[in-house]
Write a protein that holds these residues in place. Structure first.
Motif, mmCIF file in Angstrom:
data_model
loop_
_atom_site.group_PDB
_atom_site.id
_atom_site.type_symbol
_atom_site.label_atom_id
_atom_site.label_comp_id
_atom_site.label_asym_id
_atom_site.label_seq_id
_atom_site.Cartn_x
_atom_site.Cartn_y
_atom_site.Cartn_z
ATOM 1 N N VAL A 233 0.691 -1.080 -0.090
ATOM 2 C CA VAL A 233 -0.200 0.375 0.040
ATOM 3 C C VAL A 233 0.935 0.715 0.095
ATOM 4 O O VAL A 233 2.012 1.657 1.079
ATOM 5 N N ARG A 234 0.636 2.107 -1.310
ATOM 6 C CA ARG A 234 2.013 2.970 -1.022
ATOM 7 C C ARG A 234 0.788 4.775 -1.027
ATOM 8 O O ARG A 234 1.474 5.210 0.445
ATOM 9 N N ASP A 235 -0.105 4.850 -0.939
ATOM 10 C CA ASP A 235 -1.188 6.202 -0.239
ATOM 11 C C ASP A 235 -2.580 5.240 0.560
ATOM 12 O O ASP A 235 -3.561 4.468 -0.111
ATOM 13 N N THR A 236 -2.296 5.380 1.389
ATOM 14 C CA THR A 236 -2.659 4.773 2.720
ATOM 15 C C THR A 236 -4.403 5.559 2.223
ATOM 16 O O THR A 236 -5.188 5.095 2.808
ATOM 17 N N ALA A 237 -4.392 6.846 2.691
ATOM 18 C CA ALA A 237 -5.719 6.916 2.284
ATOM 19 C C ALA A 237 -7.007 6.638 0.832
ATOM 20 O O ALA A 237 -7.673 6.192 0.864
ATOM 21 N N ARG A 238 -6.061 6.823 -0.018
ATOM 22 C CA ARG A 238 -6.373 6.334 -1.070
ATOM 23 C C ARG A 238 -7.335 4.577 -1.363
ATOM 24 O O ARG A 238 -8.128 4.391 -2.101
ATOM 25 N N ALA A 239 -6.314 3.861 -0.498
ATOM 26 C CA ALA A 239 -6.625 2.805 -0.747
ATOM 27 C C ALA A 239 -7.364 2.329 0.824
ATOM 28 O O ALA A 239 -8.268 1.244 0.413
ATOM 29 N N VAL A 240 -7.725 2.300 1.363
ATOM 30 C CA VAL A 240 -9.010 2.295 2.426
ATOM 31 C C VAL A 240 -9.756 3.086 2.571
ATOM 32 O O VAL A 240 -10.880 2.666 2.204
ATOM 33 N N LEU A 241 -10.377 4.562 1.589
ATOM 34 C CA LEU A 241 -11.206 5.615 1.365
ATOM 35 C C LEU A 241 -11.570 5.727 -0.005
ATOM 36 O O LEU A 241 -12.958 6.022 0.072
ATOM 37 N N GLY A 242 -10.486 5.227 -0.542
ATOM 38 C CA GLY A 242 -11.232 5.581 -2.438
ATOM 39 C C GLY A 242 -11.394 4.599 -2.898
ATOM 40 O O GLY A 242 -12.165 4.389 -3.890
ATOM 41 N N ILE A 243 -11.309 2.765 -2.332
ATOM 42 C CA ILE A 243 -11.932 1.839 -2.928
ATOM 43 C C ILE A 243 -12.874 0.731 -1.933
ATOM 44 O O ILE A 243 -11.824 1.140 -1.048
ATOM 45 N N GLU A 244 -13.368 0.762 -1.739
ATOM 46 C CA GLU A 244 -14.006 -0.510 -1.024
ATOM 47 C C GLU A 244 -13.710 -1.658 -0.605
ATOM 48 O O GLU A 244 -12.896 -1.271 0.553
ATOM 49 N N ASP A 245 -12.325 -1.820 -1.186
ATOM 50 C CA ASP A 245 -11.507 -3.398 -0.785
ATOM 51 C C ASP A 245 -10.838 -3.060 -2.015
ATOM 52 O O ASP A 245 -10.364 -4.192 -2.754
ATOM 53 N N HIS A 246 -9.749 -2.765 -1.094
ATOM 54 C CA HIS A 246 -8.330 -3.104 -2.136
ATOM 55 C C HIS A 246 -7.645 -4.274 -2.831
ATOM 56 O O HIS A 246 -6.528 -4.831 -3.619
ATOM 57 N N GLU A 247 -7.529 -5.448 -1.650
ATOM 58 C CA GLU A 247 -7.574 -6.654 -1.837
ATOM 59 C C GLU A 247 -7.685 -7.352 -3.102
ATOM 60 O O GLU A 247 -7.498 -7.639 -3.695
ATOM 61 N N ALA A 248 -9.187 -6.943 -2.829
ATOM 62 C CA ALA A 248 -10.279 -8.147 -4.027
ATOM 63 C C ALA A 248 -10.037 -6.852 -4.839
ATOM 64 O O ALA A 248 -9.958 -7.934 -6.069
ATOM 65 N N TYR A 249 -9.991 -5.813 -5.331
ATOM 66 C CA TYR A 249 -10.185 -4.774 -6.381
ATOM 67 C C TYR A 249 -8.621 -5.460 -7.121
ATOM 68 O O TYR A 249 -8.047 -5.971 -8.437
ATOM 69 N N LEU A 250 -7.057 -6.001 -6.210
ATOM 70 C CA LEU A 250 -5.810 -6.264 -6.705
ATOM 71 C C LEU A 250 -5.959 -7.958 -7.157
ATOM 72 O O LEU A 250 -5.871 -7.254 -8.055
ATOM 73 N N THR A 251 -6.834 -8.425 -7.274
ATOM 74 C CA THR A 251 -7.503 -9.731 -6.944
ATOM 75 C C THR A 251 -8.012 -9.828 -8.605
ATOM 76 O O THR A 251 -7.742 -10.105 -9.741
#
Length: 376
Positions: A233-251
């Motif tokens: 995770v490079r930008d915590t604000a966008r990864a947590v607040l900008g998308i619902e689930d960043h791990e599922a999005y990566l998958t």
């Protein structure tokens, strides 16, 4: 001086005579069994100036069926890839305001001391303890004591409730009343406002090994691919607040990239796993970059054919290996025969005519092939 030469087709070809066109110019009609009448005007000026320049178009080979009209060539517009939706530009990671943990511990201790002092003031302490400490008599319990209790208790709860321990590789995303207030990446004992909402984020370098995903080789055959993704995770604000689930999005991004990039099994000759790794890494990094993720590598670690085509592809690969082995053995035998015959004739050991040379070559070929075909 420019002249216009007209050619009149013979009457046997079924062409009509010239018809007068607009402005006195002659119009030529083309007519046969498969076409309708199409006027063709001579594209020259009546005066002695240069002829009119007409842009040429690519020739069309086919005609529309039934009407004799040539189809119009429509240039297909290039397919443009829709850009990814942009995250809120103001949603960028920034450090949050926190205090050292000693400040919160001091405030909590002051709150506890205030509660004890208010208890003595309200007369709630045992009389023996008051006399032993040499304190004067209390004034009784009233509204002032209530206010002192509330203030001291709030100070103690506020001080101790905001204590937090920051760890290496972990961060907190803070939000107050639905608004982003910053990210805490500091380590050690800290004091964070207890009213804010904390969301813990893992910012360490992480690796994820996927399950078997569907893919295809350069020939379109179905594959099952297991990939290893190295990311963080490079930008915590966008990864947590900008998308619902960043791990599922990566998958999902990895699965989409596998559907677009052909993966060649091990032993191929078109770049193999290295080319697929570079292309997959680039695609996934482009897709996940806007949401605050940094992808370092997307590498296939296991590539195998799907069960429905595995048996057929295994037989095909065995046949290809056998053909290559036979070709290699034949080349070696031919080289050995040629070297043997050349040495015998150059050194003058034998004198051979054409027939004897052919017989010798045949016998040597049979002998070498028989020797190489025997199991070792």
């Amino acid at each position: 001086m420019s002249t216009t030469t007209s050619h009149t087709p013979p009457e046997s070809e079924g062409q009509p005579e010239e018809a007068a066109g607009p402005g006195g110019r002659s119009a030529r009609l083309i007519q046969n069994e498969a076409t309708t009448e199409i006027p063709v005007h001579l594209l020259f000026r009546d005066s002695g100036t240069d002829p009119v320049t007409v842009p040429l178009k690519p020739a069309v080979v086919a005609r529309r069926q039934g009407i004799g009209e040539q189809p119009r060539l429509r240039r297909q517009p290039p397919v443009r890839r829709r850009p990814l939706p942009e995250v809120d530009p103001e949603l960028v990671e920034r450090p949050a305001r926190v205090l050292p943990g000693a400040a919160g511990a001091l405030a909590g201790a002051c709150g506890i001391a205030g509660c004890l002092a208010t208890s003595w003031w309200a007369g709630l302490l045992p009389s023996g303890a008051v006399q032993a400490l040499g304190l004067p008599a209390s004034a009784g319990f009233g509204p002032a004591q209530w206010a002192a209790y509330v203030g001291a208790g709030a100070l103690g709860a506020f001080g101790f409730g905001g204590l937090a321990r920051g760890r290496t590789g972990r961060a907190w995303v803070l939000g107050l009343f639905g608004r982003y207030r910053g990210t805490v990446r500091r380590t050690g004992l800290l004091w964070v406002n207890p009213l804010v909402l904390r969301r813990r984020v893992d910012v360490r370098l992480r690796h994820w090994r996927s399950e078997a995903m569907a893919a295809a080789d350069p020939d379109g055959m179905a594959l099952r691919v297991v990939v290893l993704v190295v990311w963080r995770v490079r930008d915590t604000a966008r990864a947590v607040l900008g998308i619902e689930d960043h791990e599922a999005y990566l998958t999902e991004c990895v699965e989409a990239a596998l559907a677009r990039v052909p993966v060649e099994p091990a032993g191929g000759t078109r770049g193999g796993v290295t080319a697929a790794r570079d292309c997959l890494t680039r695609l996934v990094a482009e897709e996940t970059g806007p949401v605050g993720l940094e992808v370092f590598s997307v590498q296939p670690v296991r590539v195998e054919y799907a069960p429905e085509v595995a048996a057929a592809m295994h037989r095909r690969r065995i046949a290809a290996l056998d053909a290559r082995q036979r070709a290699s053995m034949l080349s070696s035998v031919v080289d050995s025969v040629e070297d043997t015959v050349t040495r015998l004739t150059v050194r003058g050991l034998v004198e051979l005519d054409d027939y004897e040379r052919k017989v010798l070559v045949r016998d040597l070929t049979v002998a070498f092939c028989s020797g190489r075909g025997e199991p070792s």
